[in-house]
Write an enzyme that holds these catalytic residues in place. Sequence first.
Site, mmCIF file in Angstrom:
data_model
loop_
_atom_site.group_PDB
_atom_site.id
_atom_site.type_symbol
_atom_site.label_atom_id
_atom_site.label_comp_id
_atom_site.label_asym_id
_atom_site.label_seq_id
_atom_site.Cartn_x
_atom_site.Cartn_y
_atom_site.Cartn_z
ATOM 1 N N LYS A 20 46.606 35.485 50.366
ATOM 2 C CA LYS A 20 45.801 36.091 49.298
ATOM 3 C C LYS A 20 44.969 34.955 48.750
ATOM 4 O O LYS A 20 45.493 33.982 48.191
ATOM 5 C CB LYS A 20 46.704 36.682 48.219
ATOM 6 C CG LYS A 20 45.978 37.032 46.941
ATOM 7 C CD LYS A 20 46.886 37.845 46.074
ATOM 8 C CE LYS A 20 46.532 37.790 44.590
ATOM 9 N NZ LYS A 20 45.129 37.802 44.275
ATOM 10 N N TYR B 199 49.966 32.832 48.376
ATOM 11 C CA TYR B 199 48.986 33.107 47.309
ATOM 12 C C TYR B 199 48.269 31.801 46.984
ATOM 13 O O TYR B 199 48.805 30.924 46.316
ATOM 14 C CB TYR B 199 49.732 33.653 46.092
ATOM 15 C CG TYR B 199 48.861 34.138 44.944
ATOM 16 C CD1 TYR B 199 47.472 34.092 44.990
ATOM 17 C CD2 TYR B 199 49.453 34.665 43.806
ATOM 18 C CE1 TYR B 199 46.698 34.557 43.932
ATOM 19 C CE2 TYR B 199 48.693 35.136 42.748
ATOM 20 C CZ TYR B 199 47.321 35.078 42.819
ATOM 21 O OH TYR B 199 46.568 35.535 41.768
HETATM 22 O O1 NGF Z 1 43.530 36.127 37.591
HETATM 23 C C1 NGF Z 1 42.785 35.605 38.386
HETATM 24 C C2 NGF Z 1 42.496 34.160 38.251
HETATM 25 N N1 NGF Z 1 42.219 36.255 39.386
HETATM 26 C C3 NGF Z 1 42.353 37.681 39.576
HETATM 27 C C4 NGF Z 1 43.271 38.012 40.743
HETATM 28 O O2 NGF Z 1 42.981 37.258 41.874
HETATM 29 C C5 NGF Z 1 44.701 37.817 40.254
HETATM 30 C C6 NGF Z 1 41.001 38.302 39.797
HETATM 31 O O3 NGF Z 1 41.178 39.661 40.014
HETATM 32 C C7 NGF Z 1 45.710 38.491 41.047
HETATM 33 O O4 NGF Z 1 45.446 39.022 42.083
HETATM 34 C C8 NGF Z 1 47.083 38.515 40.537
HETATM 35 O O5 NGF Z 1 47.336 39.202 39.573
HETATM 36 O O6 NGF Z 1 47.929 37.834 41.068
HETATM 37 C C9 NGF Z 1 40.121 38.057 38.561
HETATM 38 O O7 NGF Z 1 40.758 38.551 37.413
HETATM 39 C C10 NGF Z 1 38.779 38.734 38.719
HETATM 40 O O8 NGF Z 1 38.176 38.287 39.893
HETATM 41 C C11 NGF Z 1 37.880 38.433 37.505
HETATM 42 O O9 NGF Z 1 37.495 37.084 37.489
HETATM 43 O O10 NGF Z 1 41.449 33.734 38.985
#
Ligand code: NGF
Length: 288
Positions: A163, A135
Site C-alpha cells: 500500500k 504499508y
Molecule cells: O492519512 C494519510 C497520510 N493518507 C491517507 C491514506 O493513505 C491513509 C490518504 O487517504 C490510509 O490509507 C490509512 O488509513 O491507513 C489521505 O488522507 C488523502 O490522500 C488526503 O491527503 O498521508
Amino acid sequence: MDINGSVFAAMLTPMNDQGDVAPENVGVLVDHILSRGVHGLYASGSTGESVLQSREERAAVLTALADHAAGKTTLIAHVGAASTREAVALAELAGEKGYDAVSAVPPYYYKHRYEDIVAYYKAIADASGLPLIIYNIPALSGTDLSTDKLLELMEDPRIAGVKYTAQDLFQFGELKKAAPEKKLYFGTDEMFIGAAAAGADGGIGSTYNLIGDIYLAVETAIAAGDVDRARRAQRIANDFIAILLRAGVVPGLKHCLNQLGVPVGSVRAPFSPVSVEAAKELDAWMAS
Ligand code: NGF
C-alpha cells in the site's frame, strides 16, 4: 489466496462524543461505504486513528468489522504497531476472524535496522497466515524503504504487495515493472489518477469513506482509455480534498459522515473536531 477488488476504504473508527471507540457503530459505517460500490475495507490504519488506541480497542474494532462483514466483502486488517508483539497479537486475531489480508506500517518511533524490519514482517505473516501488504507511508512512519528494499521484502511469497502512500510515481512505476505479479495499491487519494495510469492495482484511502464511487470512476475511465472522464472524476475528489486538508482529514471526514446521519462520532485527542469555519465549508461542499 487472492485479494478481491481494487478500491478499498481506509475505514474511520466510529467513536462517541468523548472519543471512546464505538464498535457498535462499525456496521452502519461499513454499509454506507459499501453502498457506493467500494470493494472492501482497510481497518485500523492511519484514518482509523489506530496509533491513538490500545491493542484492546483496535481488537474490538477489527472484531466488530469481521462480525459484520467477513465473507461478504474484502477485509484487510492493518495490524502495524511500534512493537512486533502488538502487531503479532492483532495479526493472530485477523487470521482467526476471517480477514482476507493483513497490512502493516513498518515499526515506528525508533529507527530500526532493516533486518529487524524484515523480522517484524515475517512474524506478522507467520502469525496471521494471511497475505501481507506492506504499508509504505514514509511521511508518517519515519521509514522510507528504498525501491530495492521494498522489492527484496516482496520476494517473500507471503507478501502480496504494497500500500503505497507516498507521492513518488517514478518509484511506484519501478515497483510495478519489477514485480508485476504483486498488488500495488495507491494511498494518496488526490493523485489516484496518476497511479491508475501508472498501473496501480487499486487504491486505499481515507476519502473513500465518503466518495469511494469517484475512485471507481477514475479507475474505470483509465482502464477504458478515457482520460477526460478520469480527469473530471479526480477533479471532483480534489475539490473536496482541498477543503478537507484545510479542515483536517480525519475530523473533516467524521464531520461529513455525521452530517449524513452515519454516526462516526468525534475524534480522539490530540485530534480535535473541525472549527466552525471548516464545518461551514464542508457543509457547503456537501450541499453542492
Ligand atoms: O492519512 C494519510 C497520510 N493518507 C491517507 C491514506 O493513505 C491513509 C490518504 O487517504 C490510509 O490509507 C490509512 O488509513 O491507513 C489521505 O488522507 C488523502 O490522500 C488526503 O491527503 O498521508
